[in-house]
Design a protein around this motif. Structure first.
Motif, mmCIF file in Angstrom:
data_model
loop_
_atom_site.group_PDB
_atom_site.id
_atom_site.type_symbol
_atom_site.label_atom_id
_atom_site.label_comp_id
_atom_site.label_asym_id
_atom_site.label_seq_id
_atom_site.Cartn_x
_atom_site.Cartn_y
_atom_site.Cartn_z
ATOM 1 N N HIS A 255 17.284 -2.782 51.601
ATOM 2 C CA HIS A 255 17.842 -3.886 50.649
ATOM 3 C C HIS A 255 18.633 -3.120 49.682
ATOM 4 N N ALA A 256 17.849 -1.687 49.256
ATOM 5 C CA ALA A 256 18.942 -0.824 48.186
ATOM 6 C C ALA A 256 20.050 -0.284 48.655
ATOM 7 N N GLU A 257 19.922 0.030 49.938
ATOM 8 C CA GLU A 257 20.926 0.933 50.638
ATOM 9 C C GLU A 257 22.334 -0.137 50.685
ATOM 10 N N LYS A 258 21.965 -1.313 51.138
ATOM 11 C CA LYS A 258 22.874 -2.298 51.374
ATOM 12 C C LYS A 258 23.565 -2.864 49.895
ATOM 13 N N ARG A 259 22.941 -2.940 48.864
ATOM 14 C CA ARG A 259 23.464 -3.110 47.610
ATOM 15 C C ARG A 259 24.271 -1.890 46.947
ATOM 16 N N GLY A 260 23.774 -0.661 47.387
ATOM 17 C CA GLY A 260 24.365 0.332 46.460
ATOM 18 C C GLY A 260 24.188 0.585 45.153
ATOM 19 N N VAL A 261 24.334 1.747 44.720
ATOM 20 C CA VAL A 261 23.993 2.371 43.115
ATOM 21 C C VAL A 261 24.437 0.794 42.217
ATOM 22 N N GLN A 262 25.623 0.631 42.167
ATOM 23 C CA GLN A 262 25.927 -0.399 41.257
ATOM 24 C C GLN A 262 25.194 -1.692 41.702
ATOM 25 N N GLY A 263 25.116 -2.108 42.823
ATOM 26 C CA GLY A 263 24.523 -3.286 43.093
ATOM 27 C C GLY A 263 23.070 -3.380 42.768
ATOM 28 N N MET A 264 22.311 -2.236 42.905
ATOM 29 C CA MET A 264 20.932 -2.169 42.305
ATOM 30 C C MET A 264 20.723 -2.184 40.832
ATOM 31 N N GLU A 265 21.856 -1.646 39.921
ATOM 32 C CA GLU A 265 22.069 -1.588 38.790
ATOM 33 C C GLU A 265 22.075 -3.205 38.278
ATOM 34 N N ALA A 266 23.107 -3.794 38.916
ATOM 35 C CA ALA A 266 23.211 -5.229 38.700
ATOM 36 C C ALA A 266 21.979 -6.132 38.821
ATOM 37 N N TYR A 267 21.388 -5.781 40.028
ATOM 38 C CA TYR A 267 20.080 -6.442 40.549
ATOM 39 C C TYR A 267 18.943 -6.293 39.355
ATOM 40 N N ARG A 268 18.887 -4.980 38.879
ATOM 41 C CA ARG A 268 17.864 -4.744 37.753
ATOM 42 C C ARG A 268 18.152 -5.368 36.621
ATOM 43 N N ALA A 269 19.402 -5.338 36.116
ATOM 44 C CA ALA A 269 19.811 -6.085 34.923
ATOM 45 C C ALA A 269 19.559 -7.506 35.017
ATOM 46 N N THR A 270 19.502 -8.345 36.201
ATOM 47 C CA THR A 270 19.458 -9.696 36.218
ATOM 48 C C THR A 270 17.832 -10.084 36.458
ATOM 49 N N LYS A 271 17.192 -9.324 37.418
ATOM 50 C CA LYS A 271 15.909 -9.629 37.840
ATOM 51 C C LYS A 271 14.808 -8.783 37.096
ATOM 52 N N ASN A 272 15.014 -7.643 36.366
ATOM 53 C CA ASN A 272 14.054 -6.596 35.826
ATOM 54 C C ASN A 272 14.169 -6.405 34.230
ATOM 55 N N ALA A 273 14.976 -7.135 33.618
ATOM 56 C CA ALA A 273 15.207 -7.198 32.287
ATOM 57 C C ALA A 273 14.149 -7.594 31.331
ATOM 58 N N VAL A 274 13.410 -8.702 31.872
ATOM 59 C CA VAL A 274 12.551 -9.472 31.415
ATOM 60 C C VAL A 274 11.306 -10.064 32.047
ATOM 61 N N SER A 275 10.062 -10.019 31.824
ATOM 62 C CA SER A 275 9.026 -10.502 32.418
ATOM 63 C C SER A 275 8.841 -11.800 32.815
#
Length: 183
Positions: A152-172
């Motif tokens: 999953h992480a390799e498919k998204r790449g570094v920038q994709g993982m940063e974007a994923y965390r910004a939308t999914k991991n910013a708030v509980s």
């Protein structure tokens, strides 16, 4: 009745490190908040001393553990034998979150294989260690680790993982702060 340990000695450390799956539980201060219980695996956990453990925390669909620890630090780790000899060990403690660039992050990630999904390190100062029988837990066989997080992480790449965390991991799910959006 179970046993309460004074510390994580070498024998207990060896047993903990043999468990292929373990669980982490946290909760917010609010009685209306949601308790979180998450399974963990892979080569992510380190016993760093008689009263200290830490793990490399991978990106997930939520950020409850991090948000709860940032709010109040309370944490319980549970290790459970699924082998022939039953046993359950719980580590109660105070957890802290460490992000890339932090000394503790660097210390712990250096002990484990690099993983593209790594987002934080959780450090726990353990104040209570106990075990119980585990007689009601089924005997199961470990087949192997899943590699889906890496894929999953390799498919998204570094920038994709940063974007994923910004939308999914910013708030509980309870609205508590999770990971900072810009790192």
């Amino acid at each position: 009745m179970g046993k309460v340990f004074a510390e994580i000695d070498q024998k207990l450390q060896a047993w903990i490190e043999q468990q292929p799956v373990w669980f982490v539980a946290t909760a917010p201060l609010s009685a209306q908040g949601n308790i979180n219980l998450s399974p963990r695996g892979h080569d992510t956990l380190s016993v760093l001393g008689p009263h200290r453990v830490a793990w490399v925390d991978y990106s997930g669909s939520g950020v409850e553990t991090i948000a709860h620890l940032r709010e109040n630090g309370r944490v319980c780790l549970m290790f459970n034998s699924f082998g022939a000899r039953p046993r359950i060990v719980r580590l109660h403690g105070q957890g802290t979150v460490h992000l890339p660039g932090d000394v503790v992050f660097d210390e712990v990630t250096a002990l484990h294989p690099e993983h593209p999904s790594t987002r934080a390190v959780i450090n726990v100062e353990v104040h209570r260690i106990s075990d119980s029988c585990g007689w009601g837990v089924p005997v199961m066989e470990f087949v192997g680790e899943r590699d889906l997080l890496r894929q999953h992480a390799e498919k998204r790449g570094v920038q994709g993982m940063e974007a994923y965390r910004a939308t999914k991991n910013a708030v509980s799910i309870d609205g508590l702060p999770g990971l900072p959006v810009s790192r």
